[in-house]
Design a protein around this motif. Structure first.
Motif, mmCIF file in Angstrom:
data_model
loop_
_atom_site.group_PDB
_atom_site.id
_atom_site.type_symbol
_atom_site.label_atom_id
_atom_site.label_comp_id
_atom_site.label_asym_id
_atom_site.label_seq_id
_atom_site.Cartn_x
_atom_site.Cartn_y
_atom_site.Cartn_z
ATOM 1 N N ASP A 173 -94.076 35.104 23.706
ATOM 2 C CA ASP A 173 -92.648 34.984 24.034
ATOM 3 C C ASP A 173 -91.820 36.103 23.393
ATOM 4 O O ASP A 173 -90.665 35.897 22.990
ATOM 5 C CB ASP A 173 -92.093 33.623 23.589
ATOM 6 C CG ASP A 173 -92.706 32.471 24.357
ATOM 7 O OD1 ASP A 173 -92.954 32.643 25.564
ATOM 8 O OD2 ASP A 173 -92.960 31.415 23.751
ATOM 9 N N THR A 174 -92.407 37.287 23.318
ATOM 10 C CA THR A 174 -91.751 38.410 22.650
ATOM 11 C C THR A 174 -92.031 39.705 23.409
ATOM 12 O O THR A 174 -93.156 39.950 23.837
ATOM 13 C CB THR A 174 -92.265 38.550 21.205
ATOM 14 O OG1 THR A 174 -91.940 37.359 20.475
ATOM 15 C CG2 THR A 174 -91.647 39.754 20.502
ATOM 16 N N ASP A 175 -91.008 40.535 23.549
ATOM 17 C CA ASP A 175 -91.189 41.866 24.118
ATOM 18 C C ASP A 175 -91.661 42.812 23.020
ATOM 19 O O ASP A 175 -91.051 42.895 21.939
ATOM 20 C CB ASP A 175 -89.878 42.385 24.715
ATOM 21 C CG ASP A 175 -89.501 41.655 25.989
ATOM 22 O OD1 ASP A 175 -90.413 41.204 26.715
ATOM 23 O OD2 ASP A 175 -88.283 41.533 26.265
ATOM 24 N N ILE A 176 -92.742 43.537 23.307
ATOM 25 C CA ILE A 176 -93.359 44.428 22.334
ATOM 26 C C ILE A 176 -93.475 45.819 22.948
ATOM 27 O O ILE A 176 -93.890 45.967 24.100
ATOM 28 C CB ILE A 176 -94.748 43.911 21.922
ATOM 29 C CG1 ILE A 176 -94.628 42.496 21.340
ATOM 30 C CG2 ILE A 176 -95.389 44.852 20.910
ATOM 31 C CD1 ILE A 176 -95.956 41.776 21.190
ATOM 32 N N PHE B 286 -97.678 53.396 17.280
ATOM 33 C CA PHE B 286 -96.431 52.844 16.764
ATOM 34 C C PHE B 286 -96.146 51.572 17.549
ATOM 35 O O PHE B 286 -96.191 51.584 18.792
ATOM 36 C CB PHE B 286 -95.251 53.800 16.983
ATOM 37 C CG PHE B 286 -95.262 55.050 16.150
ATOM 38 C CD1 PHE B 286 -96.231 55.290 15.195
ATOM 39 C CD2 PHE B 286 -94.262 56.004 16.324
ATOM 40 C CE1 PHE B 286 -96.224 56.451 14.439
ATOM 41 C CE2 PHE B 286 -94.234 57.169 15.577
ATOM 42 C CZ PHE B 286 -95.217 57.401 14.630
ATOM 43 N N VAL B 287 -95.825 50.486 16.861
ATOM 44 C CA VAL B 287 -95.526 49.216 17.523
ATOM 45 C C VAL B 287 -94.224 48.645 16.977
ATOM 46 O O VAL B 287 -94.031 48.588 15.757
ATOM 47 C CB VAL B 287 -96.665 48.192 17.319
ATOM 48 C CG1 VAL B 287 -96.242 46.808 17.818
ATOM 49 C CG2 VAL B 287 -97.930 48.637 18.047
ATOM 50 N N VAL B 288 -93.347 48.254 17.879
ATOM 51 C CA VAL B 288 -92.107 47.567 17.506
ATOM 52 C C VAL B 288 -91.959 46.349 18.400
ATOM 53 O O VAL B 288 -92.146 46.433 19.619
ATOM 54 C CB VAL B 288 -90.876 48.488 17.661
ATOM 55 C CG1 VAL B 288 -89.578 47.684 17.540
ATOM 56 C CG2 VAL B 288 -90.911 49.596 16.612
ATOM 57 N N SER B 289 -91.640 45.208 17.796
ATOM 58 C CA SER B 289 -91.391 44.004 18.588
ATOM 59 C C SER B 289 -89.933 43.593 18.467
ATOM 60 O O SER B 289 -89.296 43.804 17.425
ATOM 61 C CB SER B 289 -92.280 42.848 18.116
ATOM 62 O OG SER B 289 -91.754 42.251 16.938
ATOM 63 N N SER C 133 -83.854 46.287 11.028
ATOM 64 C CA SER C 133 -84.214 47.711 10.954
ATOM 65 C C SER C 133 -85.122 48.145 12.091
ATOM 66 O O SER C 133 -85.167 49.336 12.436
ATOM 67 C CB SER C 133 -84.915 48.003 9.620
ATOM 68 O OG SER C 133 -84.084 47.726 8.524
ATOM 69 N N SER C 134 -85.880 47.211 12.669
ATOM 70 C CA SER C 134 -86.919 47.567 13.642
ATOM 71 C C SER C 134 -86.338 48.290 14.852
ATOM 72 O O SER C 134 -85.547 47.727 15.610
ATOM 73 C CB SER C 134 -87.662 46.314 14.102
ATOM 74 O OG SER C 134 -88.523 45.856 13.093
ATOM 75 N N THR C 135 -86.758 49.534 15.013
ATOM 76 C CA THR C 135 -86.242 50.374 16.101
ATOM 77 C C THR C 135 -87.328 51.354 16.535
ATOM 78 O O THR C 135 -88.002 51.952 15.699
ATOM 79 C CB THR C 135 -85.009 51.182 15.653
ATOM 80 O OG1 THR C 135 -84.025 50.291 15.105
ATOM 81 C CG2 THR C 135 -84.389 51.930 16.820
ATOM 82 N N LEU D 231 -85.642 52.146 22.776
ATOM 83 C CA LEU D 231 -86.384 51.359 23.763
ATOM 84 C C LEU D 231 -86.234 49.853 23.546
ATOM 85 O O LEU D 231 -86.222 49.094 24.512
ATOM 86 C CB LEU D 231 -87.868 51.727 23.714
ATOM 87 C CG LEU D 231 -88.222 53.204 23.945
ATOM 88 C CD1 LEU D 231 -89.730 53.377 23.919
ATOM 89 C CD2 LEU D 231 -87.636 53.702 25.263
ATOM 90 N N ASN D 232 -86.167 49.439 22.289
ATOM 91 C CA ASN D 232 -86.145 48.000 22.007
ATOM 92 C C ASN D 232 -84.719 47.481 21.893
ATOM 93 O O ASN D 232 -83.753 48.188 22.204
ATOM 94 C CB ASN D 232 -86.915 47.708 20.724
ATOM 95 C CG ASN D 232 -86.239 48.277 19.497
ATOM 96 O OD1 ASN D 232 -85.835 49.435 19.485
ATOM 97 N ND2 ASN D 232 -86.121 47.469 18.459
ATOM 98 N N LYS D 233 -84.580 46.238 21.458
ATOM 99 C CA LYS D 233 -83.260 45.613 21.281
ATOM 100 C C LYS D 233 -83.082 45.274 19.808
ATOM 101 O O LYS D 233 -83.270 44.128 19.385
ATOM 102 C CB LYS D 233 -83.147 44.358 22.150
ATOM 103 C CG LYS D 233 -83.241 44.627 23.655
ATOM 104 C CD LYS D 233 -83.126 43.331 24.450
ATOM 105 C CE LYS D 233 -83.153 43.603 25.941
ATOM 106 N NZ LYS D 233 -84.436 44.235 26.375
ATOM 107 N N PRO D 234 -82.699 46.256 19.003
ATOM 108 C CA PRO D 234 -82.551 46.007 17.563
ATOM 109 C C PRO D 234 -81.392 45.058 17.268
ATOM 110 O O PRO D 234 -80.302 45.202 17.826
ATOM 111 C CB PRO D 234 -82.292 47.396 16.982
ATOM 112 C CG PRO D 234 -81.783 48.207 18.126
ATOM 113 C CD PRO D 234 -82.408 47.654 19.364
#
Length: 334
Positions: free
Chosen positions: A112-115, A263-266, A301-303, A311-314
């Motif tokens: 249930d998470t965008d990665i 590199f991985v950000v969720s 901080s995750s970006t 790209l993500n939604k910090p």
């Protein structure tokens, strides 16, 4: 009552009123001093830049560490090695190729998470780089991941360990040791990016910062924990970093093979994305083929930034999507 007694009584009453006024003034003054001291303490801790070392001052000291690229990558050597000639980058929304750097971006939906996953192959360890906000080390020096990335002509970037949020834990960048004070946590694990581009995870209780530097560390990050060592998961269910929720936005860096990184950000803390636990993040990095993986600063901080866009939604609290200002980044760039 006699006139004399009335005068004495009046003087006594005036004295009581005066003492009460003095006490009231002192209480007000003490309250003002306390408020001002509190404001100063907060500004000193979180706002006012302190203990600044400009990175340009350290370049000459650290320059001897690099074991690779010393010439302009766009110029062939005297032997006419055509492989060293920089080609015009081929860039799409999800990829970058220029002959020295290969980046493939994909998005995964899991738990249930965008990665967001960046698969990276470089031909030179110096292309895996680090940068500091304001190009300097110091307390309360911060900027967004995207701003730091753009200032350093990055192609791809993720947030680092936010060293400025703590006053302990080893910090080395570009071969210069900025902080050699060990973390207060006896279980602190650090990520070392070695001069040859290898990622290694070492415990501060076992090694001093100078030990790590002597072993060939070019960069040291003090956040953690380590997620994978020799392909084996090193965290357990319920493990968590200080001040974090069970599931969070996460940032991780991993290595699959020499000069092959991930590199991985969720996302997390939003209606669309729950976020990941440390164990879930470790399992993901293992599934991606990493042999070494490390947890960088997460939460707000995750970006992840690629070719001019986030790209993500910090988010820090889930109510507003916006980048947090941080101390440093890890990036790919010429």
């Amino acid at each position: 009552m006699s006139k004399t007694n009335r005068q004495i009584s009046g003087h006594h009453a005036d004295s009581l009123v005066f003492r009460r006024k003095v006490r009231r003034i002192w209480r007000i003054a003490a309250s003002i001093i306390l408020v001002l001291w509190t404001i100063w303490t907060l500004l000193d801790a979180f706002v006012i830049p302190r203990d600044i070392i400009h990175r340009s001052e350290t370049n000459e000291i650290a320059s001897g560490l690099s074991t690779s690229q010393t010439e302009d990558p766009g110029i062939a050597d005297d032997a006419g090695d055509e492989e060293n000639v920089l080609t015009e980058p081929v860039i799409t929304d999800t990829s970058y190729e220029d002959g020295h750097i290969s980046i493939q971006i994909r998005t995964m939906r899991r738990l249930d998470t965008d990665i967001y996953i960046a698969d990276i192959v470089v031909d030179n360890p110096d292309l895996l780089q680090t940068a500091l906000a304001g190009d300097a080390f110091g307390r309360n020096l911060t900027n967004t991941t995207s701003s730091i990335a753009e200032a350093n002509n990055a192609v791809l970037a993720i947030n680092g360990d936010y060293y400025g949020f703590r006053d302990a834990g080893y910090v080395m960048r570009g071969g210069y040791l900025y902080r050699d004070l060990a973390a207060y946590d006896q279980d602190q694990e650090d990520l070392c990016i070695m001069a040859d581009g290898t990622l290694e995870i070492l415990a501060e209780v076992d090694y001093s910062a100078q030990d790590m530097a002597d072993m060939g560390a070019r960069d040291i990050f003090s956040f953690g924990p380590g997620l994978l060592i020799d392909g084996e998961i090193t965290v357990r269910e319920g493990d968590e970093v200080e001040r974090a929720q069970v599931t969070n936005p996460r940032t991780s860096i991993g290595q699959i093979a020499p000069l092959h990184y991930v590199f991985v950000v969720s996302d997390g803390r939003t209606e669309e994305s729950v976020g990941l636990s440390l164990l879930e993040l470790a399992q993901l990095m293992q599934d991606l083929g990493c042999t070494t993986a490390y947890n960088l600063d997460g939460g707000g901080s995750s970006t992840i930034w690629f070719n001019g866009r986030v790209l993500n939604k910090p988010t820090t609290f889930g109510e507003k999507i916006t980048e947090r200002s941080i101390s440093d980044i890890v990036y790919i760039g010429e």
